[in-house]
Scaffold this motif. Structure first.
Motif, PDB file in Angstrom:
ATOM      1  N   LEU A  14      12.989  -6.967  -0.665  1.00 38.18           N
ATOM      2  CA  LEU A  14      12.952  -8.108  -1.577  1.00 38.18           C
ATOM      3  C   LEU A  14      14.350  -8.663  -1.818  1.00 38.18           C
ATOM      4  O   LEU A  14      14.533  -9.873  -1.944  1.00 38.18           O
ATOM      5  CB  LEU A  14      12.327  -7.702  -2.915  1.00 38.18           C
ATOM      6  N   ALA A  15      15.320  -7.757  -1.917  1.00 36.99           N
ATOM      7  CA  ALA A  15      16.699  -8.160  -2.183  1.00 36.99           C
ATOM      8  C   ALA A  15      17.448  -8.517  -0.908  1.00 36.99           C
ATOM      9  O   ALA A  15      18.633  -8.834  -0.962  1.00 36.99           O
ATOM     10  CB  ALA A  15      17.434  -7.045  -2.922  1.00 36.99           C
ATOM     11  N   LYS A  16      16.739  -8.490   0.218  1.00 41.50           N
ATOM     12  CA  LYS A  16      17.350  -8.807   1.524  1.00 41.50           C
ATOM     13  C   LYS A  16      18.521  -7.888   1.830  1.00 41.50           C
ATOM     14  O   LYS A  16      19.551  -8.301   2.346  1.00 41.50           O
ATOM     15  CB  LYS A  16      17.817 -10.276   1.583  1.00 41.50           C
ATOM     16  N   LEU A  17      18.361  -6.609   1.468  1.00 41.02           N
ATOM     17  CA  LEU A  17      19.385  -5.611   1.762  1.00 41.02           C
ATOM     18  C   LEU A  17      18.934  -4.777   2.944  1.00 41.02           C
ATOM     19  O   LEU A  17      17.760  -4.401   3.037  1.00 41.02           O
ATOM     20  CB  LEU A  17      19.591  -4.689   0.555  1.00 41.02           C
ATOM     21  N   SER A  18      19.849  -4.503   3.830  1.00 37.14           N
ATOM     22  CA  SER A  18      19.517  -3.583   4.927  1.00 37.14           C
ATOM     23  C   SER A  18      20.172  -2.240   4.628  1.00 37.14           C
ATOM     24  O   SER A  18      21.387  -2.157   4.453  1.00 37.14           O
ATOM     25  CB  SER A  18      19.995  -4.145   6.267  1.00 37.14           C
TER      26      SER A  18
END
Length: 95
Positions: A14-18
């Motif tokens: 959701l937070a676009k974190l990898s």
């Protein structure tokens, strides 16, 4: 992979974190520690403690609201180069 890891992956998506697997595991461990702490707090006996809204004893020091006379609209608008419907008119800023 555990449920905690799935939640961490979901939130990271959701937070676009990898995040790599070790980061996911580390965050899952942190979340488990935080939830464990909350469970500890939940078990504290607070029966003889009064409920409070604020932890500090600071009160608001606001002045009394004493409405005064308003300025005359025409007098205020007389300082503007252009007015429209009893408001200041300004050049268009965005096309």
């Amino acid at each position: 992979m555990t449920d905690s890891n799935d939640y961490i992956k979901y939130i990271a998506d959701l937070a676009k974190l990898s995040l790599d697997d070790s980061e996911i595991q580390s965050l899952a461990d942190d979340m488990r520690d935080i939830i464990g702490l909350m469970d500890t707090i939940k078990n504290i006996d607070t029966e003889h403690i009064d409920a409070t809204e604020h932890i500090s004893r600071v009160t608001n020091n606001l002045r009394e609201d004493n409405p005064g006379d308003s300025f005359e609209t025409e007098k205020i608008l007389s300082n503007s180069k252009k007015t429209m419907e009893n408001c200041f008119a300004i050049p268009k800023m965005i096309e």
